[in-house]
Scaffold this motif. Structure first.
Motif, PDB file in Angstrom:
ATOM      1  N   LYS A  94       0.830  -1.203   0.000  1.00 35.13           N
ATOM      2  CA  LYS A  94       0.000   0.000   0.000  1.00 35.13           C
ATOM      3  C   LYS A  94       0.864   1.251   0.000  1.00 35.13           C
ATOM      4  CE  LYS A  94      -4.158  -1.677   2.247  1.00 35.13           C
ATOM      5  NZ  LYS A  94      -5.055  -1.490   3.373  1.00 35.13           N
ATOM      6  N   LYS A  95       1.982   1.195   0.706  1.00 35.90           N
ATOM      7  CA  LYS A  95       2.874   2.343   0.783  1.00 35.90           C
ATOM      8  C   LYS A  95       3.557   2.616  -0.550  1.00 35.90           C
ATOM      9  CE  LYS A  95       3.894   1.603   5.648  1.00 35.90           C
ATOM     10  NZ  LYS A  95       4.924   1.264   6.612  1.00 35.90           N
ATOM     11  N   LEU A  96       3.709   1.599  -1.367  1.00 34.24           N
ATOM     12  CA  LEU A  96       4.401   1.747  -2.641  1.00 34.24           C
ATOM     13  C   LEU A  96       3.461   2.126  -3.786  1.00 34.24           C
ATOM     14  CD1 LEU A  96       6.781  -1.301  -2.363  1.00 34.24           C
ATOM     15  CD2 LEU A  96       7.423   1.111  -2.277  1.00 34.24           C
ATOM     16  N   ARG A  97       2.178   1.875  -3.644  1.00 28.82           N
ATOM     17  CA  ARG A  97       1.219   2.173  -4.708  1.00 28.82           C
ATOM     18  C   ARG A  97       0.934   3.663  -4.782  1.00 28.82           C
ATOM     19  NH1 ARG A  97      -1.443  -1.172  -7.416  1.00 28.82           N
ATOM     20  NH2 ARG A  97      -1.271  -3.364  -7.040  1.00 28.82           N
ATOM     21  N   ILE A 120      -4.658   7.517  -4.938  1.00 28.50           N
ATOM     22  CA  ILE A 120      -5.601   8.336  -5.699  1.00 28.50           C
ATOM     23  C   ILE A 120      -6.671   8.820  -4.730  1.00 28.50           C
ATOM     24  CG2 ILE A 120      -7.279   8.324  -7.583  1.00 28.50           C
ATOM     25  CD1 ILE A 120      -5.539   6.133  -8.870  1.00 28.50           C
ATOM     26  N   PRO A 121      -6.876  10.125  -4.627  1.00 31.90           N
ATOM     27  CA  PRO A 121      -7.872  10.656  -3.686  1.00 31.90           C
ATOM     28  C   PRO A 121      -9.280  10.126  -3.965  1.00 31.90           C
ATOM     29  CG  PRO A 121      -6.587  12.424  -4.692  1.00 31.90           C
ATOM     30  CD  PRO A 121      -6.216  11.168  -5.396  1.00 31.90           C
ATOM     31  N   ILE A 122     -10.076  10.022  -2.910  1.00 35.68           N
ATOM     32  CA  ILE A 122     -11.447   9.510  -3.028  1.00 35.68           C
ATOM     33  C   ILE A 122     -12.231  10.322  -4.064  1.00 35.68           C
ATOM     34  CG2 ILE A 122     -13.627   9.128  -1.807  1.00 35.68           C
ATOM     35  CD1 ILE A 122     -11.997   8.710   0.744  1.00 35.68           C
ATOM     36  N   GLU A 123     -12.057  11.635  -4.067  1.00 41.15           N
ATOM     37  CA  GLU A 123     -12.792  12.489  -5.002  1.00 41.15           C
ATOM     38  C   GLU A 123     -12.529  12.074  -6.453  1.00 41.15           C
ATOM     39  OE1 GLU A 123     -10.493  13.877  -2.763  1.00 41.15           O
ATOM     40  OE2 GLU A 123     -11.979  14.230  -1.211  1.00 41.15           O
ATOM     41  N   LYS A 124     -11.279  11.767  -6.744  1.00 38.98           N
ATOM     42  CA  LYS A 124     -10.906  11.378  -8.107  1.00 38.98           C
ATOM     43  C   LYS A 124     -11.478  10.000  -8.452  1.00 38.98           C
ATOM     44  CE  LYS A 124      -6.929  11.600 -11.144  1.00 38.98           C
ATOM     45  NZ  LYS A 124      -5.489  11.824 -11.239  1.00 38.98           N
ATOM     46  N   VAL A 125     -11.510   9.106  -7.475  1.00 41.45           N
ATOM     47  CA  VAL A 125     -12.103   7.781  -7.684  1.00 41.45           C
ATOM     48  C   VAL A 125     -13.591   7.937  -7.996  1.00 41.45           C
ATOM     49  CG1 VAL A 125     -12.702   5.589  -6.578  1.00 41.45           C
ATOM     50  CG2 VAL A 125     -10.431   6.566  -6.236  1.00 41.45           C
ATOM     51  N   ILE A 126     -14.278   8.787  -7.243  1.00 35.68           N
ATOM     52  CA  ILE A 126     -15.712   9.015  -7.443  1.00 35.68           C
ATOM     53  C   ILE A 126     -15.969   9.574  -8.836  1.00 35.68           C
ATOM     54  CG2 ILE A 126     -17.741  10.323  -6.651  1.00 35.68           C
ATOM     55  CD1 ILE A 126     -16.818   8.083  -4.754  1.00 35.68           C
ATOM     56  N   LYS A 127     -15.147  10.541  -9.258  1.00 30.06           N
ATOM     57  CA  LYS A 127     -15.325  11.121 -10.591  1.00 30.06           C
ATOM     58  C   LYS A 127     -15.140  10.059 -11.676  1.00 30.06           C
ATOM     59  CE  LYS A 127     -14.259  15.803  -9.340  1.00 30.06           C
ATOM     60  NZ  LYS A 127     -13.404  16.939  -9.408  1.00 30.06           N
ATOM     61  N   MET A 148      -7.873   2.132  -3.868  1.00 36.00           N
ATOM     62  CA  MET A 148      -7.046   3.122  -4.554  1.00 36.00           C
ATOM     63  C   MET A 148      -6.642   4.315  -3.688  1.00 36.00           C
ATOM     64  SD  MET A 148      -6.733   1.560  -7.352  1.00 36.00           S
ATOM     65  CE  MET A 148      -5.896   2.715  -8.391  1.00 36.00           C
ATOM     66  N   SER A 149      -7.483   4.687  -2.719  1.00 38.46           N
ATOM     67  CA  SER A 149      -7.187   5.896  -1.945  1.00 38.46           C
ATOM     68  C   SER A 149      -6.344   5.616  -0.717  1.00 38.46           C
ATOM     69  CB  SER A 149      -8.484   6.572  -1.507  1.00 38.46           C
ATOM     70  OG  SER A 149      -9.122   5.816  -0.488  1.00 38.46           O
ATOM     71  N   ASN A 150      -6.277   4.348  -0.312  1.00 34.47           N
ATOM     72  CA  ASN A 150      -5.532   3.978   0.891  1.00 34.47           C
ATOM     73  C   ASN A 150      -6.133   4.639   2.136  1.00 34.47           C
ATOM     74  OD1 ASN A 150      -3.583   2.378   1.986  1.00 34.47           O
ATOM     75  ND2 ASN A 150      -1.922   3.828   1.736  1.00 34.47           N
ATOM     76  N   ALA A 151      -7.393   5.056   2.040  1.00 31.40           N
ATOM     77  CA  ALA A 151      -8.078   5.702   3.165  1.00 31.40           C
ATOM     78  C   ALA A 151      -8.664   4.643   4.092  1.00 31.40           C
ATOM     79  CB  ALA A 151      -9.186   6.614   2.658  1.00 31.40           C
ATOM     80  N   LYS A 152      -8.876   5.038   5.326  1.00 30.44           N
ATOM     81  CA  LYS A 152      -9.491   4.135   6.300  1.00 30.44           C
ATOM     82  C   LYS A 152     -10.990   4.049   6.030  1.00 30.44           C
ATOM     83  CE  LYS A 152      -6.277   5.278   9.992  1.00 30.44           C
ATOM     84  NZ  LYS A 152      -5.271   4.492  10.088  1.00 30.44           N
TER      85      LYS A 152
END
Length: 107
Positions: free
Chosen positions: A46-49, A52-59, A92-96
């Motif tokens: 995950k640290k190497l990938r 991509i921000p959630i907003e961009k994924v949604i778009k 893609m976002s690596n968000a929790k």
């Protein structure tokens, strides 16, 4: 007099806890990883990938499914597009999960 304390620790240059090499080598490994399916069992990947921000994924999901952002974020039964967007956001976002949940709850 040269002692151990004066030398640089080679482990200081380790990237994501697993890679040791030049910037070019690390960039090459990152490009290789972009082509592979994400593996949630290996946190170092995950640290190497690329993140991509959630907003961009949604778009991107809106464009793919031909939906408006409000439609994709709205709760409701049988919304496969929304479920797919949540899943892709996680990868893609690596968000929790809580951060992704908050983003989708706002919609």
């Amino acid at each position: 007099m040269e002692g151990m304390g004066e030398r640089n620790n080679p482990l200081d240059d380790v990237v994501a806890g697993v890679l040791l090499g030049s910037e070019m080598f690390v960039a090459q490994i990152r490009r290789m990883l972009q082509r592979r399916k994400p593996d949630e069992e290996i946190p170092q990947l995950k640290k190497l990938r690329e993140i991509i921000p959630i907003e961009k994924v949604i778009k991107g999901c809106c464009k793919y499914y031909g939906k408006k952002e409000e439609e994709l974020l709205r709760k409701g039964k049988g919304k496969r597009e929304r479920q797919a967007a949540i899943y892709v956001s996680k990868i893609m976002s690596n968000a929790k999960n809580t951060e992704i949940g908050r983003y989708f709850a706002q919609g």
